[in-house]
Design an enzyme around this catalytic site. Structure first.
Site, PDB file in Angstrom:
ATOM      1  CG  HIS A 132      32.506  75.971  46.736  1.00  0.00           C
ATOM      2  ND1 HIS A 132      33.080  74.955  46.006  1.00  0.00           N
ATOM      3  CD2 HIS A 132      31.474  75.404  47.416  1.00  0.00           C
ATOM      4  CE1 HIS A 132      32.424  73.831  46.223  1.00  0.00           C
ATOM      5  NE2 HIS A 132      31.456  74.068  47.075  1.00  0.00           N
ATOM      6  CG  HIS A 188      24.565  79.203  42.943  1.00  0.00           C
ATOM      7  ND1 HIS A 188      23.193  79.267  43.011  1.00  0.00           N
ATOM      8  CD2 HIS A 188      24.854  78.891  41.648  1.00  0.00           C
ATOM      9  CE1 HIS A 188      22.673  79.010  41.823  1.00  0.00           C
ATOM     10  NE2 HIS A 188      23.655  78.782  40.975  1.00  0.00           N
TER      11      HIS A 188
END
Length: 268
Positions: free
Chosen positions: A133, A106
């Site tokens: 992230h 992802h």
């Protein structure tokens, strides 16, 4: 997704912080969505395309908060929010000799060693930095304007409560502080060791911040997350952002309705 507008209601600092504390309490819907027993089935595959954000709640009943929650993230943030310079959060960040940068399907994700000691202090509570992230384009917007990317720095306190700091990333000169991460992508589905990096370089000089109560921006969209979005963006170079987009062309959830949640703009 358009964000409902509401008439401005003046808030004192005490009233605003009390409202933020109330909204930050996990609601039953989010808590049930996050609960996973020892023998619960694996969560289904989700993505940002065919099974994208509009369909997450259809994939698993544990994802129902993605559709039914009223404290969802991200949101559009109003630039005109009054600033309270007396309120701020404290960053205790520093260098890391190396991190394992992972492609989890992802995004790019890096776990921060538990013994690093890096943390934030928010409303007198200490939250340890656990991972960071990225998303592209940005998930949060300010007056409906987004940026090229967004960094999420995820923290937990001793009770397991989540506090996420979001840093908007606009295109700027090369190289940026993110070059060690984006100079070479890890193998698809794999990991690459990068470093050294200094987490302080990922933050703007001005720490003025929007604060509100929200949720995870990925399934199960659990609510009860304390969000801090820094008002000033940091730079990422065009080549660096393009390397990320080549692997993850679209990795953001659209903005969600704000409903009656207060947003506080705190000082740096």
């Amino acid at each position: 997704m358009p964000v409902p507008s509401h008439p401005h209601v003046p808030l004192t600092r005490r009233r605003a912080l009390a409202a933020l504390t109330l909204f930050a309490l996990p609601v039953a819907l989010g808590a049930r969505s996050a609960a996973v027993g020892d023998h619960a089935p694996a969560r289904p595959h989700w993505d940002y395309a065919a099974d994208g954000p509009d369909h997450w709640a259809d994939l698993d009943r544990r994802f129902l908060a993605c559709r039914m929650g009223h404290q969802q993230s991200p949101i559009d943030l109003p630039r005109h929010t009054p600033l309270d310079p007396a309120d701020h959060l404290t960053f205790a960040y520093g260098p890391l000799p190396a991190v394992a940068l992972a492609d989890n399907g992802h995004t790019l994700h890096a776990a921060v060693p538990a013994d690093s000691g890096y943390h934030i202090t928010l409303d007198g509570r200490r939250y340890a930095l656990t991972q960071f992230h990225f998303h592209t384009p940005s998930e949060h917007t300010i007056d409906r304007a987004g940026t090229a990317m967004e960094l999420h720095l995820v923290h937990t306190d001793a009770r397991g409560a989540l506090a996420v700091v979001a840093v908007l990333m606009r295109i700027g000169p090369a190289p940026s502080a993110f070059l060690p991460l984006f100079a070479e992508m890890p193998p698809t589905g794999g990991t690459r060791t990068v470093g050294p990096i200094d987490l302080r370089d990922f933050l703007p000089g001005d720490h003025a911040q929007f604060r509100y109560a929200g949720s995870l921006t990925t399934p199960p969209c659990t609510e009860g997350v304390s969000w801090t979005v820094l008002r000033r963006p940091v730079a990422v170079s065009a080549p660096e952002a393009e390397r990320f987009r080549a692997r993850f062309p679209h990795s953001n959830r659209p903005t969600q309705p704000r409903y009656d949640r207060p947003v506080l703009l705190a000082g740096g």
